[in-house]
Design an enzyme around this catalytic site. Structure first.
Site, PDB file in Angstrom:
ATOM      1  N   LYS A   1       1.120  -1.109  -0.057  1.00  0.00           N
ATOM      2  CA  LYS A   1       0.124   0.194   0.004  1.00  0.00           C
ATOM      3  C   LYS A   1       0.852   1.275  -0.139  1.00  0.00           C
ATOM      4  CE  LYS A   1      -4.208   2.141   1.982  1.00  0.00           C
ATOM      5  NZ  LYS A   1      -3.430   3.542   1.760  1.00  0.00           N
TER       6      LYS A   1
ATOM      7  N   ARG B   1      -3.608   8.181  -4.606  1.00  0.00           N
ATOM      8  CA  ARG B   1      -4.539   7.200  -5.648  1.00  0.00           C
ATOM      9  C   ARG B   1      -5.080   7.903  -6.743  1.00  0.00           C
ATOM     10  NH1 ARG B   1      -8.295   3.071  -4.408  1.00  0.00           N
ATOM     11  NH2 ARG B   1      -8.841   2.088  -6.272  1.00  0.00           N
TER      12      ARG B   1
ATOM     13  N   ARG C   1      -8.899  10.874  -6.285  1.00  0.00           N
ATOM     14  CA  ARG C   1     -10.167  10.085  -5.481  1.00  0.00           C
ATOM     15  C   ARG C   1     -11.289  11.116  -5.673  1.00  0.00           C
ATOM     16  NH1 ARG C   1      -9.455   6.556  -0.303  1.00  0.00           N
ATOM     17  NH2 ARG C   1     -11.535   7.321  -0.277  1.00  0.00           N
TER      18      ARG C   1
ATOM     19  N   GLU D   1      -1.290   4.623  -8.467  1.00  0.00           N
ATOM     20  CA  GLU D   1      -0.708   5.584  -7.143  1.00  0.00           C
ATOM     21  C   GLU D   1       0.364   6.459  -7.784  1.00  0.00           C
ATOM     22  OE1 GLU D   1      -1.314   6.246  -2.945  1.00  0.00           O
ATOM     23  OE2 GLU D   1      -2.239   4.629  -4.211  1.00  0.00           O
TER      24      GLU D   1
ATOM     25  N   ARG E   1     -16.962  -0.139  -1.278  1.00  0.00           N
ATOM     26  CA  ARG E   1     -16.212  -0.678  -0.168  1.00  0.00           C
ATOM     27  C   ARG E   1     -16.483  -1.966   0.383  1.00  0.00           C
ATOM     28  NH1 ARG E   1     -12.436   2.463   2.792  1.00  0.00           N
ATOM     29  NH2 ARG E   1     -13.287   4.421   2.093  1.00  0.00           N
TER      30      ARG E   1
ATOM     31  N   LYS F   1      -7.185  -3.433   3.274  1.00  0.00           N
ATOM     32  CA  LYS F   1      -5.808  -2.734   3.629  1.00  0.00           C
ATOM     33  C   LYS F   1      -5.267  -2.776   5.005  1.00  0.00           C
ATOM     34  CE  LYS F   1      -8.418   1.623   4.136  1.00  0.00           C
ATOM     35  NZ  LYS F   1      -8.511   3.104   3.656  1.00  0.00           N
TER      36      LYS F   1
END
Length: 598
Positions: free
Chosen positions: A262, A267, A286, A314, A453, A459
């Site tokens: 991550k 992002r 985002r 990313e 989500r 994550k």
């Protein structure tokens, strides 16, 4: 003739007055059916809270300050009166309605229409300079009734607050015109234009919508987990759900997952390769803002691509010498800049790390399983490498191989199959050692779900530490918190002095915020209207992701993503954490060696 905007404002008022979802939907259905196709499209778009379509890059560039000045000029209200009205309602639109009603402004002879509003928005967006926008805004608000002004301002600020999400507008469109809801939603994803989708639903052509580049799709989001054990448990639940609830052994389930780092960057979604607009590249954050101007080297690199592509990935600050990511603090210097000097480009180079492929050659890949999207991504990256920059060969190595160029522009996020809890723990530790935030665990059978989500993506990242701090200032919040002191600046001890280190507004319940608001009003040292310095009496425990050097606070540091964990009524101010403790945590961060090696 176009419908009146007053009709739209009355619809919004009716929607705001009921909490029943079906009643809201039916109100919209009835209204849409009475309108022409063009006005139905405008109504659907404005109900979603947008003055322009998602695919439209125009912005009004009108903020709260300009709106407040326009209201003051129209109503004669002084700053104190305007501020008091805002606090009463927690909403600038509702405050405008009250102030205009009390000003007894004579009504405009000619009603404002939806078509005229659309034209006014276009003029404001293209106006050069604040003075021009102010004149257009005054003309628009000057024609509005108090109720129309309320919803004009709500629409301009993107804060409708009528209890209507875009998904409910989509339902209303489908029901109003007997269209398939899934086709309505797919058409909107493809075109990024709710007004166009409405017109298509009316004409029965919603199934004929085609993909367009340069409007951001929704981002698939990951659910947070705090431990390896929690990650494996929740992932196993997801796999079992995929198999209809049948028992699946954890060892079998975890083999359905891949693990990635991550990254501590931004992002973003990358669009390029439109044959109709050769060389155009767009990077969307985002929150769907176009951030291309901040990263010109990425735009230059991907301008060479000639086939339509949408990548999820990313943007990361990069250390070419160490061939690894730099801390987010380095990337911050690039944000919000309309012009990036060559010196900054060289000092803080950036790369694009690709981890998903959403569209290729005009075909959406969202419904394909991740394992197929990943395979297509690997093939694409190999093909794009000569046109952009060096990309490491795909493999299981933890670190990228040294590039021959001074700095790459495109990298493929390494991914490996999950095998065990021990492997996952090692992967997390190694990711932190590389200066990354943690790890991602992704179901290789999962489709890409825009805006969702769930448990398909997890994550794992852990708090660096927590600090006990004392509140030194409080300010009024926004929206429903406009009437309470809900945003808190806090400090640590430095000898006999207190030095501010951050500001937080999340983590407490409404009841706790209400209680603290009353307390801080009674213990105010200086009242500056929206902001107050307060007696340093309330101790909070805050968590955060990491610590940055910053001149924003007199401590010389700032906490990144601070969150209030609890009020520490049990701890006296004399026992809060010290600046020395902050410095120790700062230097103990896994990414400090990277930052200092720049």
């Amino acid at each position: 003739m176009s419908a009146s905007f007053l009709q739209f404002a009355r619809l919004c008022q009716s929607l705001a007055s009921t909490s029943r979802k079906l009643e809201k939907r039916d109100l919209m259905v009835d209204s849409l059916r009475q309108l022409s196709a063009r006005d139905a499209g405008r109504t659907a778009l404005y109900l979603s809270g947008r003055p322009f379509a998602e695919a439209d890059s125009r912005t009004l560039q009108v903020g709260g300050s300009l709106l407040s000045k326009a209201l003051a000029e129209l109503t004669g209200a002084d700053p104190e009166t305007l501020s008091a009205a805002y606090r009463r309602h927690g909403d600038l639109g509702a405050a405008a309605e009250e102030l205009l009603a009390n000003s007894r402004k004579p009504p405009c002879a000619q009603a404002l229409t939806m078509e005229e509003l659309e034209q006014s928005f276009a003029q404001i967006a293209s106006a050069s300079g604040t003075a021009s926008r102010m004149r257009l805004l005054l003309d628009l608000l000057g024609r509005a009734t108090p109720l129309e002004a309320k919803y004009l301002i709500k629409l301009v600020t993107g804060d409708m607050r009528i209890g209507v999400k875009q998904s409910l507008v989509e339902e209303a469109i489908a029901r109003a015109y007997n269209a398939d809801l899934s086709q309505v939603r797919r058409a909107l994803m493809l075109t990024g234009d709710l007004a166009e989708v409405t017109v298509r639903a009316i004409s029965g052509t919603v199934d004929q919508a085609r993909m367009r580049l340069f409007h951001p799709l929704g981002f698939m989001l990951a659910s947070p987990v705090a431990t390896v054990e929690e990650a494996l448990e929740r992932f196993t639940e997801e796999v079992r759900a995929e198999h209809g609830g049948h028992q699946t052994r954890p060892t079998e389930a975890i083999r359905e997952a891949q693990v990635e780092d991550k990254y501590d960057g931004i992002r973003a979604q990358l669009h390029c390769g439109d044959p109709g607009q050769p060389g155009r590249v767009a990077l969307f954050s985002r929150n769907r803002e176009d951030i291309s101007e901040s990263f010109p080297e990425l735009v230059e690199a991907f301008a060479q691509i000639t086939e339509p592509v949408i990548l999820d990935g990313e943007i990361v600050a990069w250390n070419p010498a160490g061939n690894r990511a730099l801390p987010f603090t380095s990337l911050q210097q690039r944000l919000g800049r309309k012009r990036v000097a060559q010196e900054l480009r060289e000092r803080v180079p950036v790369v694009w790390i690709a981890f998903d492929l959403l569209s290729l050659g005009g075909e959406l890949l969202l419904e394909r399983p991740l394992r197929e999207r990943r395979q297509a991504l690997e093939t694409l990256v190999k093909r794009l490498a000569p046109a952009t920059s060096h990309v490491r060969p795909q493999g299981q190595a933890a670190l990228f191989e040294a590039p021959p160029a001074p700095c790459p522009r495109l990298l493929l996020a390494p991914a490996m199959q999950l095998e065990s809890a021990e492997q996952l723990e090692r992967a997390y530790t190694q990711a932190r050692e590389r200066g990354n935030e943690g790890i991602m665990i992704k179901d290789r059978n999962s489709a890409y779900q825009p805006g969702r989500r769930g448990l398909a993506w997890l994550k794992l990242k852990r708090e660096l530490a927590t600090l006990d701090v004392v509140v030194t200032a409080a300010e009024y919040g926004h929206g429903r918190r406009a009437g309470v002191l809900s945003d808190y600046t806090f400090a640590v001890r430095d000898g006999d002095r207190l030095k501010n280190i951050g500001k937080a507004y999340s983590g407490l319940t409404d009841a706790e915020i209400e209680q603290l608001s009353h307390f801080f009003k009674a213990h105010t040292l200086e009242d500056h209207g929206h902001f107050r310095t307060v007696e340093p009496l309330v101790v909070l425990e805050v968590a955060f992701n990491n610590i940055m050097r910053s001149d924003r606070h007199d401590s010389g540091f700032a906490l990144r993503f601070p969150r209030i964990l609890r009020i520490r009524n049990d701890k006296p101010v004399q026992e809060i954490d010290t600046l020395q403790r902050v410095e120790e945590l700062y230097h103990a961060q896994p990414d400090k060696a990277l930052e200092q090696s720049q």
